[in-house]
Design a protein around this motif. Structure first.
Motif, PDB file in Angstrom:
ATOM      1  N   GLN A   1      22.114 -45.064 -42.607  1.00 18.57           N
ATOM      2  CA  GLN A   1      22.729 -44.522 -43.827  1.00 18.57           C
ATOM      3  C   GLN A   1      23.067 -45.612 -44.829  1.00 18.57           C
ATOM      4  O   GLN A   1      23.123 -45.347 -46.041  1.00 18.57           O
ATOM      5  N   SER A   2      23.292 -46.837 -44.348  1.00 15.16           N
ATOM      6  CA  SER A   2      23.589 -47.939 -45.264  1.00 15.16           C
ATOM      7  C   SER A   2      22.338 -48.389 -46.015  1.00 15.16           C
ATOM      8  O   SER A   2      22.438 -49.116 -47.015  1.00 15.16           O
ATOM      9  N   LEU A   3      21.170 -47.954 -45.555  1.00 14.29           N
ATOM     10  CA  LEU A   3      19.901 -48.392 -46.133  1.00 14.29           C
ATOM     11  C   LEU A   3      19.258 -47.359 -47.042  1.00 14.29           C
ATOM     12  O   LEU A   3      18.558 -47.721 -47.996  1.00 14.29           O
ATOM     13  N   THR A   4      19.462 -46.085 -46.742  1.00 15.32           N
ATOM     14  CA  THR A   4      18.715 -45.041 -47.450  1.00 15.32           C
ATOM     15  C   THR A   4      19.418 -43.703 -47.306  1.00 15.32           C
ATOM     16  O   THR A   4      20.126 -43.477 -46.317  1.00 15.32           O
ATOM     17  N   PRO A   5      19.248 -42.795 -48.268  1.00 13.76           N
ATOM     18  CA  PRO A   5      19.796 -41.442 -48.099  1.00 13.76           C
ATOM     19  C   PRO A   5      19.141 -40.744 -46.902  1.00 13.76           C
ATOM     20  O   PRO A   5      17.995 -41.030 -46.551  1.00 13.76           O
ATOM     21  N   ILE A   6      19.857 -39.830 -46.313  1.00 13.61           N
ATOM     22  CA  ILE A   6      19.356 -39.077 -45.166  1.00 13.61           C
ATOM     23  C   ILE A   6      19.052 -37.623 -45.539  1.00 13.61           C
ATOM     24  O   ILE A   6      18.012 -37.079 -45.167  1.00 13.61           O
ATOM     25  N   ALA A   7      19.950 -37.008 -46.276  1.00 10.98           N
ATOM     26  CA  ALA A   7      19.809 -35.587 -46.607  1.00 10.98           C
ATOM     27  C   ALA A   7      18.506 -35.330 -47.354  1.00 10.98           C
ATOM     28  O   ALA A   7      18.119 -36.091 -48.254  1.00 10.98           O
ATOM     29  N   ASN A   8      17.816 -34.277 -46.946  1.00 15.97           N
ATOM     30  CA  ASN A   8      16.573 -33.806 -47.572  1.00 15.97           C
ATOM     31  C   ASN A   8      15.399 -34.771 -47.421  1.00 15.97           C
ATOM     32  O   ASN A   8      14.352 -34.572 -48.053  1.00 15.97           O
ATOM     33  N   GLN A   9      15.547 -35.780 -46.604  1.00 15.55           N
ATOM     34  CA  GLN A   9      14.458 -36.717 -46.371  1.00 15.55           C
ATOM     35  C   GLN A   9      13.580 -36.243 -45.206  1.00 15.55           C
ATOM     36  O   GLN A   9      14.082 -35.672 -44.228  1.00 15.55           O
ATOM     37  N   ALA A  10      12.284 -36.490 -45.313  1.00 16.40           N
ATOM     38  CA  ALA A  10      11.358 -36.179 -44.220  1.00 16.40           C
ATOM     39  C   ALA A  10      11.389 -37.344 -43.236  1.00 16.40           C
ATOM     40  O   ALA A  10      11.003 -38.462 -43.582  1.00 16.40           O
ATOM     41  N   ILE A  11      11.864 -37.084 -42.015  1.00 14.24           N
ATOM     42  CA  ILE A  11      12.049 -38.135 -41.018  1.00 14.24           C
ATOM     43  C   ILE A  11      11.247 -37.812 -39.764  1.00 14.24           C
ATOM     44  O   ILE A  11      11.258 -36.678 -39.289  1.00 14.24           O
ATOM     45  N   ILE A  12      10.567 -38.820 -39.236  1.00 17.84           N
ATOM     46  CA  ILE A  12       9.874 -38.691 -37.957  1.00 17.84           C
ATOM     47  C   ILE A  12      10.577 -39.591 -36.955  1.00 17.84           C
ATOM     48  O   ILE A  12      10.758 -40.785 -37.204  1.00 17.84           O
ATOM     49  N   ASP A  13      10.977 -39.015 -35.838  1.00 14.21           N
ATOM     50  CA  ASP A  13      11.631 -39.749 -34.761  1.00 14.21           C
ATOM     51  C   ASP A  13      10.602 -39.948 -33.642  1.00 14.21           C
ATOM     52  O   ASP A  13      10.286 -39.013 -32.907  1.00 14.21           O
TER      53      ASP A  13
END
Length: 239
Positions: free
Chosen positions: A49-61
């Motif tokens: 979270q200190s690096l980039t927004p999380i909400a509404n982002q497309a994330i692959i784990d």
């Protein structure tokens, strides 16, 4: 249905899959064999979270296991896909999902096969506590880069190949304190930050930030640290 890649896996890879298959039902036991992952998960999230927004982002784990990180990212409003090559841990993730009603899209599939299906469209790719379990971490890092859109953020975490890590992450954690099951880690597969950086740069990634994770034995918890001698998080951006 098991939709794991049909690509033949090496004996080492199959051995690693078997390890996690055997523990799949215990992923969400907070005092079980994955207790340490539950404890460090807030540290991983805070760093990301200190690096980039999380909400509404497309994330692959990548290597999502039972979904500890994936569900947390979902709760923060991300659009999450979690992939793993172990069908049993994916089943465990889906079982837990029935209780939480998370929106995570879980897939039992290899990174190679997932890339064949998907363009590089992820805003964020996470690959945490996985690289120290594979024979060819460089290929996984390249795969992660190939799933990320230009300007996207990638977060990796692993264990440094130091004698300190061998003593504490294996000797103490596995054989004395019982924090993780015996035989979980192989010292030869630990990765120095300099090696991680070189592999990432070869994949077209630029380093952004690095942090350590330190265990406090008296408090029996983990904290973020500047000490990267054992566990560390390394963030990159796709150039």
């Amino acid at each position: 249905m098991n939709n794991t890649s049909h690509t033949a896996v090496s004996p080492h890879t199959q051995s690693e899959i078997n390890k996690f298959n055997a523990l799949a039902d215990e992923f969400w036991a907070h005092d079980g064999p994955f207790k340490a992952l539950h404890q460090i998960n807030p540290i991983r999230l805070t760093f990301l979270q200190s690096l980039t927004p999380i909400a509404n982002q497309a994330i692959i784990d990548i290597g999502c296991g039972g979904g500890i990180l994936s569900e947390s990212l979902d709760q923060l409003g991300a659009n999450v896909t979690g992939i793993d090559v172990s069908d049993q841990v994916i089943n465990a993730a889906k079982h837990h999902q029935q209780q939480t009603l998370s929106r995570v899209n879980y897939r039992c599939i290899s990174t190679t096969d997932f890339i064949a299906e998907n363009p590089p469209a992820a805003d964020i790719v996470c690959c945490l506590e996985m690289l120290e379990h594979v024979e060819n971490p460089s290929q996984i890092i390249h795969d992660c880069a190939n799933l990320t859109k230009p300007g996207g953020v990638l977060l990796f975490s692993t264990i440094n190949r130091t004698r300190k890590a061998q003593l504490l992450a294996i000797g103490m954690a596995e054989y004395v304190l019982g924090m993780v099951p015996k035989g979980t880690h192989d010292y030869r597969l630990f990765i120095r930050p300099s090696e991680m950086r070189r592999m990432a740069e070869d994949a077209g990634l630029a380093p952004v930030a690095i942090r350590g994770i330190r265990y406090r034995p008296l408090q029996r918890d983990f904290v973020e640290s500047q000490d990267t001698d054992i566990n560390y998080l390394f963030a990159f951006k796709k150039t």
